[in-house]
Design a protein around this motif. Structure first.
Motif, PDB file in Angstrom:
ATOM      1  N   ALA A   1       0.818  -1.219   0.000  1.00 28.92           N
ATOM      2  CA  ALA A   1       0.000   0.000   0.000  1.00 28.92           C
ATOM      3  C   ALA A   1       0.848   1.264   0.000  1.00 28.92           C
ATOM      4  O   ALA A   1       0.476   2.261  -0.641  1.00 28.92           O
ATOM      5  N   VAL A   2       1.986   1.263   0.700  1.00 33.57           N
ATOM      6  CA  VAL A   2       2.769   2.502   0.861  1.00 33.57           C
ATOM      7  C   VAL A   2       3.245   3.057  -0.483  1.00 33.57           C
ATOM      8  O   VAL A   2       2.904   4.194  -0.849  1.00 33.57           O
ATOM      9  N   PRO A   3       4.029   2.305  -1.297  1.00 31.87           N
ATOM     10  CA  PRO A   3       4.449   2.898  -2.579  1.00 31.87           C
ATOM     11  C   PRO A   3       3.311   3.031  -3.575  1.00 31.87           C
ATOM     12  O   PRO A   3       3.309   3.946  -4.409  1.00 31.87           O
TER      13      PRO A   3
ATOM     14  N   LEU B   1       2.353   6.555  -5.492  1.00 30.49           N
ATOM     15  CA  LEU B   1       2.397   6.657  -6.955  1.00 30.49           C
ATOM     16  C   LEU B   1       1.049   7.115  -7.507  1.00 30.49           C
ATOM     17  O   LEU B   1       0.974   8.026  -8.341  1.00 30.49           O
ATOM     18  N   LEU B   2      -0.038   6.506  -7.049  1.00 26.96           N
ATOM     19  CA  LEU B   2      -1.364   6.851  -7.544  1.00 26.96           C
ATOM     20  C   LEU B   2      -1.757   8.274  -7.145  1.00 26.96           C
ATOM     21  O   LEU B   2      -2.445   8.975  -7.897  1.00 26.96           O
ATOM     22  N   LEU B   3      -1.320   8.719  -5.971  1.00 30.29           N
ATOM     23  CA  LEU B   3      -1.599  10.099  -5.551  1.00 30.29           C
ATOM     24  C   LEU B   3      -0.930  11.097  -6.488  1.00 30.29           C
ATOM     25  O   LEU B   3      -1.526  12.103  -6.866  1.00 30.29           O
ATOM     26  N   GLN B   4       0.316  10.820  -6.861  1.00 25.44           N
ATOM     27  CA  GLN B   4       1.028  11.771  -7.708  1.00 25.44           C
ATOM     28  C   GLN B   4       0.338  11.945  -9.062  1.00 25.44           C
ATOM     29  O   GLN B   4       0.294  13.037  -9.618  1.00 25.44           O
ATOM     30  N   TYR B   5      -0.219  10.848  -9.578  1.00 26.66           N
ATOM     31  CA  TYR B   5      -0.849  10.909 -10.901  1.00 26.66           C
ATOM     32  C   TYR B   5      -2.371  11.048 -10.819  1.00 26.66           C
ATOM     33  O   TYR B   5      -3.069  10.875 -11.820  1.00 26.66           O
ATOM     34  N   GLY B   6      -2.902  11.349  -9.625  1.00 23.35           N
ATOM     35  CA  GLY B   6      -4.321  11.605  -9.479  1.00 23.35           C
ATOM     36  C   GLY B   6      -5.213  10.400  -9.711  1.00 23.35           C
ATOM     37  O   GLY B   6      -6.375  10.555 -10.116  1.00 23.35           O
ATOM     38  N   ARG B   7      -4.718   9.195  -9.430  1.00 22.82           N
ATOM     39  CA  ARG B   7      -5.489   7.974  -9.689  1.00 22.82           C
ATOM     40  C   ARG B   7      -5.841   7.220  -8.412  1.00 22.82           C
ATOM     41  O   ARG B   7      -6.374   6.117  -8.473  1.00 22.82           O
ATOM     42  N   VAL B   8      -5.561   7.803  -7.244  1.00 29.07           N
ATOM     43  CA  VAL B   8      -5.770   7.052  -6.013  1.00 29.07           C
ATOM     44  C   VAL B   8      -7.257   6.899  -5.687  1.00 29.07           C
ATOM     45  O   VAL B   8      -7.683   5.834  -5.222  1.00 29.07           O
ATOM     46  N   VAL B   9      -8.059   7.926  -5.945  1.00 26.65           N
ATOM     47  CA  VAL B   9      -9.487   7.836  -5.617  1.00 26.65           C
ATOM     48  C   VAL B   9     -10.201   6.791  -6.475  1.00 26.65           C
ATOM     49  O   VAL B   9     -10.932   5.945  -5.940  1.00 26.65           O
ATOM     50  N   PRO B  10     -10.022   6.776  -7.813  1.00 28.49           N
ATOM     51  CA  PRO B  10     -10.671   5.724  -8.604  1.00 28.49           C
ATOM     52  C   PRO B  10     -10.245   4.313  -8.202  1.00 28.49           C
ATOM     53  O   PRO B  10     -11.083   3.407  -8.156  1.00 28.49           O
ATOM     54  N   PHE B  11      -8.947   4.133  -7.884  1.00 30.19           N
ATOM     55  CA  PHE B  11      -8.486   2.790  -7.527  1.00 30.19           C
ATOM     56  C   PHE B  11      -9.069   2.348  -6.193  1.00 30.19           C
ATOM     57  O   PHE B  11      -9.568   1.216  -6.060  1.00 30.19           O
ATOM     58  N   ILE B  12      -9.008   3.225  -5.180  1.00 29.94           N
ATOM     59  CA  ILE B  12      -9.554   2.855  -3.870  1.00 29.94           C
ATOM     60  C   ILE B  12     -11.062   2.624  -3.975  1.00 29.94           C
ATOM     61  O   ILE B  12     -11.602   1.705  -3.347  1.00 29.94           O
ATOM     62  N   SER B  13     -11.751   3.436  -4.772  1.00 30.25           N
ATOM     63  CA  SER B  13     -13.190   3.235  -4.955  1.00 30.25           C
ATOM     64  C   SER B  13     -13.465   1.857  -5.545  1.00 30.25           C
ATOM     65  O   SER B  13     -14.412   1.164  -5.120  1.00 30.25           O
ATOM     66  N   ALA B  14     -12.644   1.443  -6.499  1.00 30.31           N
ATOM     67  CA  ALA B  14     -12.854   0.146  -7.160  1.00 30.31           C
ATOM     68  C   ALA B  14     -12.603  -1.015  -6.198  1.00 30.31           C
ATOM     69  O   ALA B  14     -13.418  -1.943  -6.107  1.00 30.31           O
ATOM     70  N   ILE B  15     -11.480  -0.977  -5.450  1.00 31.85           N
ATOM     71  CA  ILE B  15     -11.186  -2.112  -4.571  1.00 31.85           C
ATOM     72  C   ILE B  15     -12.099  -2.107  -3.345  1.00 31.85           C
ATOM     73  O   ILE B  15     -12.437  -3.162  -2.807  1.00 31.85           O
ATOM     74  N   ALA B  16     -12.524  -0.904  -2.896  1.00 31.64           N
ATOM     75  CA  ALA B  16     -13.452  -0.841  -1.762  1.00 31.64           C
ATOM     76  C   ALA B  16     -14.820  -1.395  -2.166  1.00 31.64           C
ATOM     77  O   ALA B  16     -15.453  -2.133  -1.403  1.00 31.64           O
TER      78      ALA B  16
ATOM     79  N   ILE C   1       8.081  -0.479  -6.091  1.00 29.67           N
ATOM     80  CA  ILE C   1       7.112  -1.501  -6.501  1.00 29.67           C
ATOM     81  C   ILE C   1       7.808  -2.583  -7.311  1.00 29.67           C
ATOM     82  O   ILE C   1       7.539  -3.783  -7.140  1.00 29.67           O
ATOM     83  N   TYR C   2       8.707  -2.176  -8.218  1.00 28.90           N
ATOM     84  CA  TYR C   2       9.502  -3.164  -8.965  1.00 28.90           C
ATOM     85  C   TYR C   2      10.267  -4.072  -8.002  1.00 28.90           C
ATOM     86  O   TYR C   2      10.303  -5.306  -8.184  1.00 28.90           O
TER      87      TYR C   2
END
Length: 887
Positions: free
Chosen positions: A335-337, A341-356, A786-787
């Motif tokens: 979760a940490v990295p 990464l998703l926060l920097q590219y503005g994708r954290v909300v859609p991803f968390i919404s999907a997995i939640a 992540i790699y």
């Protein structure tokens, strides 16, 4: 801060948990007890200090420390000091871990024996030396051999008692001779430039008839050595301080003459025996050291793009980000990295919404929603930690500071009351504090960061859609995060969230524990449902577990009462704290009695209004915050700015204070400001070259008319101040693009020699940082992490591929180990796994090629890898083994 190498950047960071010390030697006085504290040092530079634990030989610290390491180092050291009010504090012992050994203790509690501290063993720094052996023909035609020893410079010498005035002695030593010579003293620098040559006669003169032109007495040379000792010139009567030595046998000149190399300074070998380790006690530590080697952004594009599109993959369990959570040993390390990464590219909300949403669909009971140790809960925790830290400080810090300073007793357990304490008075004080904290939280909704509100909105909608008959689930889905995993842990242990500098004293800690428990109960909205579930009151969230440690150092381990529900450690997890659950009860009757004070509808209404506000769609933060918010403060040394025509431009210690409005300094904390710099007047914040004033850790705050020169106490503090000052002034319209890296002295700039004090800068300003104070994220570094995780768990990735094949062919797991993976769509998951493995393999090839190229180019004895660098020696040995294996 990254260390630049050819083709990549190297980031170093360390996270340390300082646990406790035990069996320290008793004080040679009547009380036997000691007042001890612990310091964290990079080599010998102190970067952190714990609070003082009084009157104990087994002090419990329980403090966490994290920092980005801005320079190279050899040892991570921990010193236990005994405070002495009248004299200098005395060192009891130390733990020194070599950099190359840090991975041995990675992220596990370890007891280290304290070692004896001898001034002759406290060394750091390196020396650049050149040796040349030559024949000299005398006037009489006789040949003799002379050695030229040239000491060029030193780097990274320690600062002793606030100063470093180094000099070196160069000695040619043998069985029957010892000839010493001394350099000049270099004042006020720990990177002295000597460039002095000393000549020594190595062999006896001999005639041409008996010796050839290039012959010399080999036996003598084999027995000789050059010894270089570094000293700090002291004005004290105790003499000069030893800084380190190096010994070089002259037979190195057989391999190459001249011989030129860098050497690490070594401790003095005087044969002294240290005390037995058992005599000094031991120290419990947990150290996590990470070193990220980051390439340019193009190398990470395939893997990064795969991760960023995770929110759009159907089903989300087949996405690269979700797969990372499946293969990692702990969801937290994924979760940490990932969140960063998703926060920097503005994708954290859609991803968390999907997995939640996917997790809610799998949940059968609304009372257990988000109670599992899931990737969704860990990602939400990490997002709150990153985006909400500033919000947490604005909301809670003033009240927490007041509670710590007032020191009022709030104990309401009749069993724990001391003589003279009044139960009713204590209960009233506690009620006052709970009301204060509850009010500031429930009225802070407008300040909640947008990204958190958007996530809470998605949680609320998913829960309400899944459990349409439960009217309260839309609130409990949100309150379980904002109250239980955000505000309550911060109240319980404010030092872990930088709300207080150290652990609070036992009485204040008990008060904060009681407040935290009550706030969690109020936030759980237990009153809005039936007061009992299966005959159990739903109010309590934390229950005391067994006490550990001695009577003076014990701590409480908090455990969930709902044994049927799995514990869910949080990224905000406290030492010894397991996440409690709403389905718990007050076993303590005194807590049930106290909670009756808050058994009113207005508290439930306030919580619901707050939760409605922070989980409403489209709510945005105010554009500006009018109330000044304290961002950082502390003592530093500043140079007078020359505001007065004939004023002294000397250095003075001042208390500096930074808010979102201004940067000020005063003589002492609480005094009236002597100078105030509005944030909009800060044009740049940059490091100042050491040559300007021969002082380390200096930086400059550049204003329209002048620059303020400041010295921080250590390299970590300097970096912290530069970073936060840069962030808070990043949006200023008049920011500079160029600056002077050195000071303006004696009528000119030392860097470019320009004579006008208003001359334009000669060096480009450092790269801009994000304007958002909370987020300073390097996307390439997070993708590299992540790699590294995917590469570490490559075996699990391959097992998951096998599980996809098994599920596709047999419609179920063929082996029991496959059942650990969540696979909703085997074909789509297999496709993603193939892309992940290919991307990781390509990056691994690049890293391997870089290591091979570096191995070929690097010379042992260079400035980057001095002789005595054990980490480089280990690298050479590993590369040799790899080469042998390949052959």
């Amino acid at each position: 801060m990254a260390v630049e190498e050819e083709g990549l950047r190297v980031f170093q960071s360390v996270r340390i948990k300082i646990g406790e010390a035990k069996n320290l030697p008793s004080y040679p006085g009547p009380s036997k007890m000691r007042d001890c504290y612990c310091t964290v040092n990079l080599d010998q530079e102190e970067v952190f200090r714990t609070k003082i634990v009084e009157k104990s030989l087994c002090p419990f610290y329980g403090e966490d420390f994290y920092c980005e390491i801005p320079r190279s180092f050899r040892h991570l050291s921990f010193y236990i000091f005994d405070r002495d009010v009248f004299r200098r504090d005395s060192i009891i012992g130390k733990v020194a871990i070599q950099k190359e050994d840090l991975q041995k203790y990675h992220n596990r509690d370890t007891w280290f024996q304290l070692q004896h501290v001898d001034a002759d063993s406290e060394v750091q720094g390196k020396v650049h030396l050149e040796l040349r052996l030559s024949e000299v023909i005398t006037d009489t035609g006789v040949v003799c051999h002379k050695l030229a020893a040239r000491i060029l410079e030193c780097q990274g010498l320690p600062i002793v008692n606030g100063q470093c005035d180094p000099y070196a002695t160069v000695t040619l030593a043998g069985p029957f001779r010892s000839e010493a010579k001394k350099t000049k003293v270099r004042k006020k620098t720990n990177n002295p430039q000597f460039d002095e040559v000393f000549y020594f006669e190595v062999t006896r003169p001999c005639s041409y008839s008996k010796k050839s032109h290039f012959d010399f007495e080999e036996e003598d040379v084999d027995k000789l050595e050059i010894r270089v000792d570094l000293w700090n010139a002291s004005n004290l009567k105790f003499g000069d301080e030893f800084l380190g030595e190096l010994r070089i046998p002259l037979k190195v000149l057989r391999q190459s003459s001249p011989h030129e190399a860098w050497y690490f300074l070594q401790p003095r070998d005087n044969g002294s025996k240290s005390l037995k380790p058992d005599d000094l006690g031991s120290l419990r530590l947990n150290v996590v050291y990470t070193e990220d080697h980051v390439f340019s952004s193009d190398y990470y594009r395939p893997l990064r793009d795969l991760l960023l599109k995770s929110a759009d993959v159907e089903p989300v369990s087949a996405s690269a980000a979700h797969i990372l959570g499946e293969v990692c040993r702990e969801k937290q390390e994924a979760a940490v990295p990932l969140v960063r990464l998703l926060l920097q590219y503005g994708r954290v909300v859609p991803f968390i919404s999907a997995i939640a949403s996917a997790e809610v669909k799998r949940t059968q009971d609304p009372n257990t929603i988000f109670r599992g140790n899931s990737l969704a809960s860990k990602c939400i925790d990490e997002t709150m930690k990153l985006a909400g830290m500033h919000y947490l400080h604005v909301t809670l810090k003033p009240t927490i500071e007041e509670i710590c300073q007032s020191h009022r007793c709030c104990e309401i357990d009749p069993v724990k009351l001391r003589d003279g304490e009044n139960l009713e008075s204590n209960m009233e004080s506690l009620r006052h504090y709970v009301d204060r904290v509850f009010t500031v939280i429930t009225k802070s909704g407008v300040s909640c960061p947008t990204v958190m509100c958007d996530i809470f909105f998605s949680l609320r909608e998913a829960a309400a859609k899944r459990f349409q008959d439960d009217l309260d689930v839309r609130y409990t889905a949100v309150s379980s995060f904002i109250f239980l995993r955000f505000f309550a842990p911060a109240i319980l242990s404010p030092n872990l969230f930088q709300l207080t500098p150290h652990h609070t004293d036992p009485q204040t800690s008990r008060t904060l524990t009681l407040i935290s428990k009550t706030i969690q109960t109020l936030g759980s909205l237990s009153k809005s449902k039936s007061g009992q579930v299966n005959g159990v009151c739903r109010s309590s969230l934390l229950t005391p577990g067994p006490q550990v440690g001695s009577l003076k150092t014990r701590k409480l381990l908090w455990r969930p009462r709902a044994a049927a529900l799995p514990p869910t450690p949080s990224s905000w997890e406290l030492p010894g704290l397991q996440r409690p659950h709403l389905l718990a009860s007050f076993k303590e009757s005194y807590m049930a009695t106290f909670y009756e004070f808050f058994n009113e509808q207005k508290y439930a209404d306030a919580v619901k209004n707050f939760l409605d506000l922070i989980s409403s769609s489209g709510r945005r933060d105010p554009k500006s915050v009018e109330q000044p918010i304290l961002l950082k403060e502390g003592f530093m040394v500043k140079r007078a700015q020359g505001r007065k025509r004939f004023g002294m431009k000397n250095f003075k210690k001042r208390w500096f204070r930074l808010t979102n409005h201004e940067f000020t300094y005063q003589k002492s904390k609480g005094d009236q400001p002597l100078c105030s710099i509005p944030i909009e007047n800060i044009l740049a914040v940059e490091r100042l070259q050491e040559e300007s004033f021969r002082m380390k850790n200096m930086f400059q705050v550049i204003q329209p008319e002048r620059a303020l020169y400041i010295q921080a106490s250590n390299c970590v503090e300097a970096k912290d101040w530069i970073d936060i000052l840069t962030k808070v002034s990043q949006c200023n319209q008049a920011r500079l693009t160029v600056f002077h890296p050195s000071a303006y002295l004696n009528g000119h700039w030392l860097c470019c020699r320009a004579s006008s004090d208003t001359a334009a800068g000669c060096t480009p300003c450092t790269g801009g940082l994000p304007a958002n104070i909370q987020l300073d994220i390097d996307g390439d570094r997070e993708t590299e992490r992540i790699y590294s995780l995917f590469n570490l768990y490559m075996g699990k990735l391959e097992k998951m591929q096998e599980a996809c094949g098994s599920k596709s062919v047999y419609d179920g797991p063929e082996q029991e180990e496959y059942a650990t993976f969540l696979i909703d769509d085997p074909q789509e998951t297999y496709k993603t796994l193939k892309q992940v493995i290919a991307g990781v393999g390509a990056l691994e090839q690049e890293h391997a090629q870089y290591r091979r190229d570096k191995f070929k180019k690097t010379r042992y004895g260079s400035q980057e890898h001095p002789i005595g660098d054990k980490s480089f020696q280990n690298h050479i040995r590993q590369q040799s083994e790899i080469s042998t294996h390949s052959i």
